[in-house]
Design an enzyme around this catalytic site. Structure first.
Site, mmCIF file in Angstrom:
data_model
loop_
_atom_site.group_PDB
_atom_site.id
_atom_site.type_symbol
_atom_site.label_atom_id
_atom_site.label_comp_id
_atom_site.label_asym_id
_atom_site.label_seq_id
_atom_site.Cartn_x
_atom_site.Cartn_y
_atom_site.Cartn_z
ATOM 1 N N SER A 70 0.837 -1.085 0.060
ATOM 2 C CA SER A 70 -0.095 0.001 -0.079
ATOM 3 C C SER A 70 0.673 1.341 0.058
ATOM 4 O O SER A 70 0.474 2.389 -0.770
ATOM 5 C CB SER A 70 -0.982 -0.068 1.371
ATOM 6 O OG SER A 70 -1.850 -0.926 1.156
ATOM 7 N N HIS A 73 2.337 1.648 -3.755
ATOM 8 C CA HIS A 73 1.001 2.086 -4.368
ATOM 9 C C HIS A 73 0.682 3.445 -4.229
ATOM 10 O O HIS A 73 0.210 4.311 -5.139
ATOM 11 C CB HIS A 73 -0.177 1.200 -4.122
ATOM 12 C CG HIS A 73 0.299 -0.220 -5.167
ATOM 13 N ND1 HIS A 73 -0.527 -1.392 -4.840
ATOM 14 C CD2 HIS A 73 1.262 -0.606 -5.859
ATOM 15 C CE1 HIS A 73 0.098 -2.378 -5.767
ATOM 16 N NE2 HIS A 73 1.256 -1.811 -6.192
ATOM 17 N N GLU A 246 3.095 -18.015 -7.808
ATOM 18 C CA GLU A 246 4.081 -16.852 -7.795
ATOM 19 C C GLU A 246 5.194 -17.023 -8.794
ATOM 20 O O GLU A 246 5.874 -17.930 -8.781
ATOM 21 C CB GLU A 246 4.749 -16.780 -6.338
ATOM 22 C CG GLU A 246 5.804 -15.685 -6.233
ATOM 23 C CD GLU A 246 5.419 -14.226 -6.647
ATOM 24 O OE1 GLU A 246 6.077 -13.866 -7.408
ATOM 25 O OE2 GLU A 246 4.361 -13.682 -5.938
#
Length: 398
Positions: A70, A73, A246
């Site tokens: 977060s 971003h 992944e």
């Protein structure tokens, strides 16, 4: 000393066409739709006043604070200059919310939950980042992650990339149970992982309706810290097969250390066929979307649910993304499947249960693959836009 160095994010209030202020938005200051409003993010190191605690508050000397996706971003612009993070944001703000440290000062009425007595200073603690009010309807109903007056440390109120952070005492949890396993700096490194591990716990245990039954198969899409933590939690809960999807080799290897039994590289393998092969055609009881790429990942999950033999599968969406998922209702209906959103980490005893699990041997510290200093946070926020080799980068304070 009256000031401290902090990592501060600035951005311009420049709403996209058609944006309308919501009931909880504040013109020019705060919005619950960050990627629709904030433009031209800039991360700088600034001097700010050291906070003082008010009633019911403590000031924590930060010892360790992890970088979250977060954070990356919020500081990362898209092609039009708007931040990528879609949620609650108010700038300028001191970033950082995966916090562990030592209580240095407490205001009147600030109680330590472990002792049920006032904080006296010196307590080693970690903290929730969601500042819930405790008095709105969602809080009263037991859903503090959805508080109607929600603030968030490092999102719209100052967070932990600083020497000190002020926090409501109700959010603070003792690290005392971890002292039998972790000493010195390691105690605070482990403590800084309680918050991201609690996000995973909330998603795969609380929001999924109690997690899984021992012997169930699970699929984790995305080997970031939340996905890795989910591997550890679900393996500890008794999953027969924990399958991690992944593509980054370093994170794939870390996933195996954290509890994954198998790793799929979705860029080189057929995700659908590989999951079905590993589960003898059954698929999984639980799928975690932790990539932030739901338009790519969800259709593949949906195809496994359709072709697999497991009914009542749950898809938990934990990664934040400003995107619409392409959902086929027929698959959900015929296969009795569910899509469940998961936000946050507070409530239902999540933090203390994660701390006790870590104290009992669920070691999350291998997720930390790089330690940095405060002045290195801005460059590492940029690095993490493209470099996915690291598990968790953690800022260690001087």
């Amino acid at each position: 000393m009256s000031t401290m160095r902090c990592v501060v994010l600035h951005a311009d209030w420049d709403p996209r066409p058609g944006f309308k202020l919501g009931a909880k938005d504040i013109e020019g200051k705060q919005t619950y739709l960050g990627s629709r409003v904030w433009r031209n993010p800039r991360v700088v190191i600034e001097e700010k006043e050291i906070p003082k605690p008010g009633p019911g508050e403590v000031v924590i000397e930060v010892k360790a604070c992890g970088i979250c996706g977060s954070d990356v971003h919020m500081a990362q612009p898209d092609d039009e200059g708007y931040i990528l993070y879609p949620g609650l944001t108010g700038f300028p703000v001191v970033l950082g919310h995966e916090i562990a440290g030592v209580v240095v000062e407490a205001g009147p009425g600030a109680l330590d939950k472990r002792t049920n007595k006032p904080f006296k200073g010196g307590e080693e603690v970690c903290t929730e980042e969601m500042v819930w009010c405790g008095s709105c309807q969602p809080c009263a109903d037991g859903y503090p992650n959805h508080c109607e007056r929600l603030d968030e440390l490092g999102f719209n109120v100052d967070g932990g990339f600083a020497k000190y952070v002020k926090v409501p005492a109700r959010l603070v949890w003792s690290l005392e149970p971890l002292k039998s396993r972790y000493k010195g700096l390691d105690l605070f490194l482990a403590g800084s992982l309680v918050e991201p591990t609690s996000v995973a716990y909330n998603a795969v245990i609380e929001r999924s309706g109690g997690g899984i039954r021992p012997g169930d198969n699970v699929v984790i899409c995305g080997g970031g810290p939340v996905g890795l933590a989910a591997c550890a939690i679900l393996k500890r809960q008794g999953a027969a097969r924990v399958i991690l999807s992944e593509p980054e080799p370093a994170r794939a290897e870390l996933g195996l250390k954290m509890g994954a039994d198998y790793v799929i590289n979705p860029l080189k393998e057929d995700f659908v066929q590989r999951v079905l092969e590993l589960t003898d055609g059954y698929g999984a009881a639980l799928y975690l979307e932790a990539t932030g790429l739901p338009t790519i990942v969800y259709p593949q999950i949906e195809q496994v649910i359709w072709e697999g033999r497991t009914l009542n599968a749950r898809v938990i969406v934990v990664a934040r993304a400003d995107a619409k998922m392409p959902v086929t209702g027929e698959v959900l209906q015929v296969r009795r499947a569910q899509i469940i959103g998961a936000q946050g980490h507070s409530g239902h005893g999540t933090f203390p249960r994660v701390i006790e699990s870590m104290a009992a041997g669920m070691d999350m510290t291998p997720m930390i693959t790089k330690k940095i200093r405060l002045e290195e946070v801005p460059e590492n926020l940029v690095l993490l836009r493209t470099d996915r080799k690291e598990g968790k980068i953690t800022c260690v304070m001087d």
